[in-house]
Design a protein around this motif. Structure first.
Motif, PDB file in Angstrom:
ATOM      1  N   TRP A  32      31.045  20.618  64.904  1.00  0.00           N
ATOM      2  CA  TRP A  32      31.678  21.881  64.546  1.00  0.00           C
ATOM      3  C   TRP A  32      30.860  23.100  64.988  1.00  0.00           C
ATOM      4  O   TRP A  32      31.325  24.229  64.848  1.00  0.00           O
ATOM      5  N   ARG A  33      29.688  22.892  65.529  1.00  0.00           N
ATOM      6  CA  ARG A  33      28.806  23.995  65.887  1.00  0.00           C
ATOM      7  C   ARG A  33      29.374  24.821  67.045  1.00  0.00           C
ATOM      8  O   ARG A  33      30.008  24.291  67.944  1.00  0.00           O
ATOM      9  N   ASN A  34      29.145  26.113  66.990  1.00  0.00           N
ATOM     10  CA  ASN A  34      29.523  27.073  68.038  1.00  0.00           C
ATOM     11  C   ASN A  34      31.020  27.107  68.300  1.00  0.00           C
ATOM     12  O   ASN A  34      31.481  27.188  69.430  1.00  0.00           O
ATOM     13  N   GLY A  35      31.819  27.003  67.249  1.00  0.00           N
ATOM     14  CA  GLY A  35      33.265  27.148  67.382  1.00  0.00           C
ATOM     15  C   GLY A  35      33.982  25.927  67.926  1.00  0.00           C
ATOM     16  O   GLY A  35      35.170  25.994  68.225  1.00  0.00           O
ATOM     17  N   ARG A  36      33.271  24.818  68.078  1.00  0.00           N
ATOM     18  CA  ARG A  36      33.927  23.604  68.568  1.00  0.00           C
ATOM     19  C   ARG A  36      34.754  22.967  67.469  1.00  0.00           C
ATOM     20  O   ARG A  36      34.637  23.294  66.303  1.00  0.00           O
ATOM     21  N   ARG A  37      35.580  22.013  67.849  1.00  0.00           N
ATOM     22  CA  ARG A  37      36.427  21.293  66.903  1.00  0.00           C
ATOM     23  C   ARG A  37      36.157  19.805  67.049  1.00  0.00           C
ATOM     24  O   ARG A  37      36.036  19.294  68.161  1.00  0.00           O
ATOM     25  N   CYS A  38      36.069  19.092  65.943  1.00  0.00           N
ATOM     26  CA  CYS A  38      35.800  17.657  65.967  1.00  0.00           C
ATOM     27  C   CYS A  38      37.005  16.925  66.563  1.00  0.00           C
ATOM     28  O   CYS A  38      38.143  17.146  66.156  1.00  0.00           O
ATOM     29  N   GLY A  39      36.741  16.038  67.502  1.00  0.00           N
ATOM     30  CA  GLY A  39      37.811  15.300  68.156  1.00  0.00           C
ATOM     31  C   GLY A  39      38.411  14.216  67.294  1.00  0.00           C
ATOM     32  O   GLY A  39      39.515  13.732  67.570  1.00  0.00           O
ATOM     33  N   ALA A  40      37.739  13.817  66.235  1.00  0.00           N
ATOM     34  CA  ALA A  40      38.242  12.747  65.377  1.00  0.00           C
ATOM     35  C   ALA A  40      39.145  13.265  64.260  1.00  0.00           C
ATOM     36  O   ALA A  40      39.855  12.482  63.642  1.00  0.00           O
ATOM     37  N   LEU A  41      39.140  14.565  64.011  1.00  0.00           N
ATOM     38  CA  LEU A  41      39.952  15.124  62.942  1.00  0.00           C
ATOM     39  C   LEU A  41      41.428  15.008  63.287  1.00  0.00           C
ATOM     40  O   LEU A  41      41.867  15.481  64.339  1.00  0.00           O
ATOM     41  N   ASN A  42      42.193  14.348  62.447  1.00  0.00           N
ATOM     42  CA  ASN A  42      43.630  14.123  62.619  1.00  0.00           C
ATOM     43  C   ASN A  42      43.961  13.361  63.899  1.00  0.00           C
ATOM     44  O   ASN A  42      45.030  13.531  64.474  1.00  0.00           O
ATOM     45  N   ASN A  43      43.072  12.509  64.342  1.00  0.00           N
ATOM     46  CA  ASN A  43      43.288  11.686  65.533  1.00  0.00           C
ATOM     47  C   ASN A  43      43.743  10.300  65.073  1.00  0.00           C
ATOM     48  O   ASN A  43      42.959   9.533  64.517  1.00  0.00           O
ATOM     49  N   GLU A  44      45.000   9.968  65.304  1.00  0.00           N
ATOM     50  CA  GLU A  44      45.568   8.722  64.780  1.00  0.00           C
ATOM     51  C   GLU A  44      44.959   7.471  65.409  1.00  0.00           C
ATOM     52  O   GLU A  44      44.880   6.440  64.762  1.00  0.00           O
ATOM     53  N   THR A  45      44.503   7.526  66.649  1.00  0.00           N
ATOM     54  CA  THR A  45      43.895   6.339  67.260  1.00  0.00           C
ATOM     55  C   THR A  45      42.558   6.019  66.592  1.00  0.00           C
ATOM     56  O   THR A  45      42.251   4.854  66.348  1.00  0.00           O
ATOM     57  N   VAL A  46      41.793   7.045  66.284  1.00  0.00           N
ATOM     58  CA  VAL A  46      40.510   6.838  65.595  1.00  0.00           C
ATOM     59  C   VAL A  46      40.766   6.373  64.168  1.00  0.00           C
ATOM     60  O   VAL A  46      40.090   5.476  63.661  1.00  0.00           O
ATOM     61  N   TYR A  47      41.767   6.954  63.508  1.00  0.00           N
ATOM     62  CA  TYR A  47      42.102   6.554  62.140  1.00  0.00           C
ATOM     63  C   TYR A  47      42.573   5.103  62.100  1.00  0.00           C
ATOM     64  O   TYR A  47      42.250   4.376  61.157  1.00  0.00           O
ATOM     65  N   ALA A  48      43.324   4.659  63.104  1.00  0.00           N
ATOM     66  CA  ALA A  48      43.780   3.267  63.152  1.00  0.00           C
ATOM     67  C   ALA A  48      42.589   2.324  63.293  1.00  0.00           C
ATOM     68  O   ALA A  48      42.540   1.267  62.647  1.00  0.00           O
ATOM     69  N   ARG A  49      41.627   2.704  64.123  1.00  0.00           N
ATOM     70  CA  ARG A  49      40.407   1.899  64.274  1.00  0.00           C
ATOM     71  C   ARG A  49      39.621   1.824  62.969  1.00  0.00           C
ATOM     72  O   ARG A  49      39.085   0.778  62.598  1.00  0.00           O
ATOM     73  N   PHE A  50      39.576   2.948  62.240  1.00  0.00           N
ATOM     74  CA  PHE A  50      38.893   2.997  60.950  1.00  0.00           C
ATOM     75  C   PHE A  50      39.579   2.071  59.941  1.00  0.00           C
ATOM     76  O   PHE A  50      38.917   1.327  59.218  1.00  0.00           O
ATOM     77  N   ARG A  51      40.904   2.095  59.893  1.00  0.00           N
ATOM     78  CA  ARG A  51      41.641   1.232  58.958  1.00  0.00           C
ATOM     79  C   ARG A  51      41.428  -0.240  59.271  1.00  0.00           C
ATOM     80  O   ARG A  51      41.305  -1.058  58.363  1.00  0.00           O
ATOM     81  N   GLU A  52      41.380  -0.591  60.557  1.00  0.00           N
ATOM     82  CA  GLU A  52      41.123  -1.972  60.944  1.00  0.00           C
ATOM     83  C   GLU A  52      39.713  -2.405  60.519  1.00  0.00           C
ATOM     84  O   GLU A  52      39.527  -3.523  60.048  1.00  0.00           O
ATOM     85  N   ALA A  53      38.756  -1.528  60.682  1.00  0.00           N
ATOM     86  CA  ALA A  53      37.381  -1.848  60.295  1.00  0.00           C
ATOM     87  C   ALA A  53      37.270  -2.009  58.783  1.00  0.00           C
ATOM     88  O   ALA A  53      36.485  -2.827  58.305  1.00  0.00           O
ATOM     89  N   GLN A  54      38.068  -1.263  58.023  1.00  0.00           N
ATOM     90  CA  GLN A  54      38.040  -1.378  56.575  1.00  0.00           C
ATOM     91  C   GLN A  54      38.592  -2.722  56.102  1.00  0.00           C
ATOM     92  O   GLN A  54      38.204  -3.229  55.061  1.00  0.00           O
TER      93      GLN A  54
END
Length: 79
Positions: A32-54
């Motif tokens: 989030w530094r220097n006005g950037r935006r996190c690429g994982a926020l509201n990213n459904e492909t990353v969230y799907a990977r997280f759910r599988e890992a859980q």
């Protein structure tokens, strides 16, 4: 200055925010530094990977196993 592993305020609504750390990134503050935006926020492909890992089986450390046994024996002593 040491980088903090704790998520920042912008990570509050993110599914990857595990409380004291981010599931994906080692230092989420840098996302989030220097006005950037996190690429994982509201990213459904990353969230799907997280759910599988859980869903995968959880491997407990020796420390976690000791705590579990201690708490079980401690609760029996109180009664």
């Amino acid at each position: 200055m040491r980088a903090s592993v704790k998520p920042v305020r912008a990570c509050h609504a993110c599914l990857l925010n595990v409380g004291d750390r981010c599931w994906l990134y080692r230092y989420p503050r840098g996302r989030w530094r220097n006005g950037r935006r996190c690429g994982a926020l509201n990213n459904e492909t990353v969230y799907a990977r997280f759910r599988e890992a859980q869903k995968e089986p959880d491997v407990k450390t020796l420390k976690e196993l000791r705590r579990r046994v201690f708490r079980a024996s401690d609760s029996r002593m109180v009664k």
